[in-house]
Design an enzyme around this catalytic site. Structure first.
Site, PDB file in Angstrom:
ATOM      1  N   HIS A  56      51.085  28.692  42.913  1.00  0.00           N
ATOM      2  CA  HIS A  56      51.513  27.836  43.540  1.00  0.00           C
ATOM      3  C   HIS A  56      50.740  26.005  42.607  1.00  0.00           C
ATOM      4  O   HIS A  56      51.150  25.303  42.755  1.00  0.00           O
ATOM      5  CB  HIS A  56      50.240  27.631  44.800  1.00  0.00           C
ATOM      6  CG  HIS A  56      50.707  28.467  45.547  1.00  0.00           C
ATOM      7  ND1 HIS A  56      50.163  30.148  44.923  1.00  0.00           N
ATOM      8  CD2 HIS A  56      50.590  28.467  46.841  1.00  0.00           C
ATOM      9  CE1 HIS A  56      50.680  31.458  46.298  1.00  0.00           C
ATOM     10  NE2 HIS A  56      50.781  29.819  47.268  1.00  0.00           N
ATOM     11  N   HIS A  98      42.465  33.635  44.402  1.00  0.00           N
ATOM     12  CA  HIS A  98      42.551  33.590  42.857  1.00  0.00           C
ATOM     13  C   HIS A  98      41.015  33.426  42.013  1.00  0.00           C
ATOM     14  O   HIS A  98      40.492  32.739  42.732  1.00  0.00           O
ATOM     15  CB  HIS A  98      43.884  32.006  42.410  1.00  0.00           C
ATOM     16  CG  HIS A  98      45.413  32.374  42.478  1.00  0.00           C
ATOM     17  ND1 HIS A  98      45.755  33.163  42.120  1.00  0.00           N
ATOM     18  CD2 HIS A  98      45.838  32.297  43.367  1.00  0.00           C
ATOM     19  CE1 HIS A  98      47.465  33.614  41.727  1.00  0.00           C
ATOM     20  NE2 HIS A  98      47.278  32.785  43.000  1.00  0.00           N
ATOM     21  N   ASP A 144      43.178  31.962  36.523  1.00  0.00           N
ATOM     22  CA  ASP A 144      44.040  32.448  36.871  1.00  0.00           C
ATOM     23  C   ASP A 144      44.664  30.442  37.256  1.00  0.00           C
ATOM     24  O   ASP A 144      45.793  30.141  36.967  1.00  0.00           O
ATOM     25  CB  ASP A 144      44.682  32.763  38.671  1.00  0.00           C
ATOM     26  CG  ASP A 144      44.095  34.170  38.414  1.00  0.00           C
ATOM     27  OD1 ASP A 144      43.944  35.068  36.804  1.00  0.00           O
ATOM     28  OD2 ASP A 144      43.404  34.841  39.481  1.00  0.00           O
TER      29      ASP A 144
END
Length: 296
Positions: free
Chosen positions: A211, A251, A255
């Site tokens: 993302h 996450h 990350d």
């Protein structure tokens, strides 16, 4: 150009470190200048100056002193004032070296400690007590993923600029390899949603955040095309997305941090790939032209 030409040879400057703002070691400027002080001759390289030194043949003064032996207090003050960012990182190295050797490692039976989870624990409690709000935010996040995917695809399909698309392909391929190689455990407090991406609340790789990396690639392309307002909107949405991912425990902090770096890295690699491809194409065309000239 005037007929009167003078040749100026600058003397060898002996200053130990180029970071102190003064002349670097062993740089001799050997150029020809006209009456308007415009250079019309070559500049000798540093390696040529080294070869031309006429000392005792064993290096002499060139190797008799280490660089740090010529540092002065003025140099140290200059570095601290004008190169404070590396100094800040140096302090960070010393600080975290102490931290690393004094903290105990997290036991295997415990969940990983994550500072981002600690910072967003209030948001996590709100989302845990309000599933509808969690679903709405997940849907908005999925829309953002669709926006960045559409933009990256259109840069190639519509505008004919493949760099962002190549960067995304590099990034997601590397993410798949790393995510499969080290499959981190899903946080126990994870708040899933049926409208989150990947849609259907299926299993997903944690390291690293696609993302965030995808949004970074899109934002960098927007800035490159001087679409600064659109890039600012994407950057703000990316920050909000990161906070939401931490709040839902989707996450870990690492990350997201690596996702930012991955977006920058793979955008740079895609740019280098484009330059390499163009250079190869130019060389191929030149070789074809020379072959045609030989035939004719």
């Amino acid at each position: 150009m005037s007929d009167a030409v003078t040749k100026t040879v600058a003397p060898l400057r002996r200053k130990a470190n180029p970071i102190n703002g003064k002349h670097t070691n062993g740089v001799t400027i050997d150029g020809i200048f006209d009456d308007h002080n415009r250079q019309i001759g070559p500049i000798n390289s540093q390696m040529e100056d080294i070869a031309q030194k006429t000392d005792d043949g064993g290096g002499g003064e060139w190797t008799s002193k280490a660089s740090f032996m010529t540092w002065t207090m003025h140099d140290i003050i200059y570095v601290a004032r004008h190169h404070w960012i590396p100094c800040l990182f140096a302090a960070g190295v010393m600080f975290f070296t102490v931290v690393e050797y004094t903290f105990q490692m997290t036991p295997a039976s415990s969940q990983p400690f994550d500072l981002g989870f600690v910072a967003t624990r209030y948001l996590h409690s709100i989302l845990a007590s309000s599933p509808n709000l969690n679903t709405v935010l997940a849907a908005l996040n999925t829309i953002l993923v669709g926006m960045q995917t559409t933009y990256i695809g259109c840069t190639w399909a519509v505008e004919g600029r493949p760099r962002a698309t190549i960067a995304a392909l590099f990034m997601f391929t590397c993410r798949g390899i790393l995510g499969y190689s080290t499959q981190l455990p899903r946080p126990q407090e994870f708040l899933g949603s049926g409208v989150d991406y990947p849609v259907g609340n299926v299993s997903f790789f944690l390291f690293y955040s696609g993302h965030v990396a995808g949004s970074m690639i899109a934002s960098l392309d927007m800035k490159r095309m001087q679409r600064f307002r659109l890039a600012m909107v994407f950057d703000i949405l990316n920050v909000l997305q990161s906070i939401r991912l931490l709040g839902t425990r989707g996450h870990y902090t690492i990350d997201i941090a690596v996702g930012v770096g991955a977006g920058i890295l793979f955008d740079s690699l895609a740019g280098k790939y484009e330059e390499m491809s163009k250079r190869h194409l130019r060389n191929t065309r030149c070789s074809l032209i020379s072959k045609d000239s030989l035939v004719t």
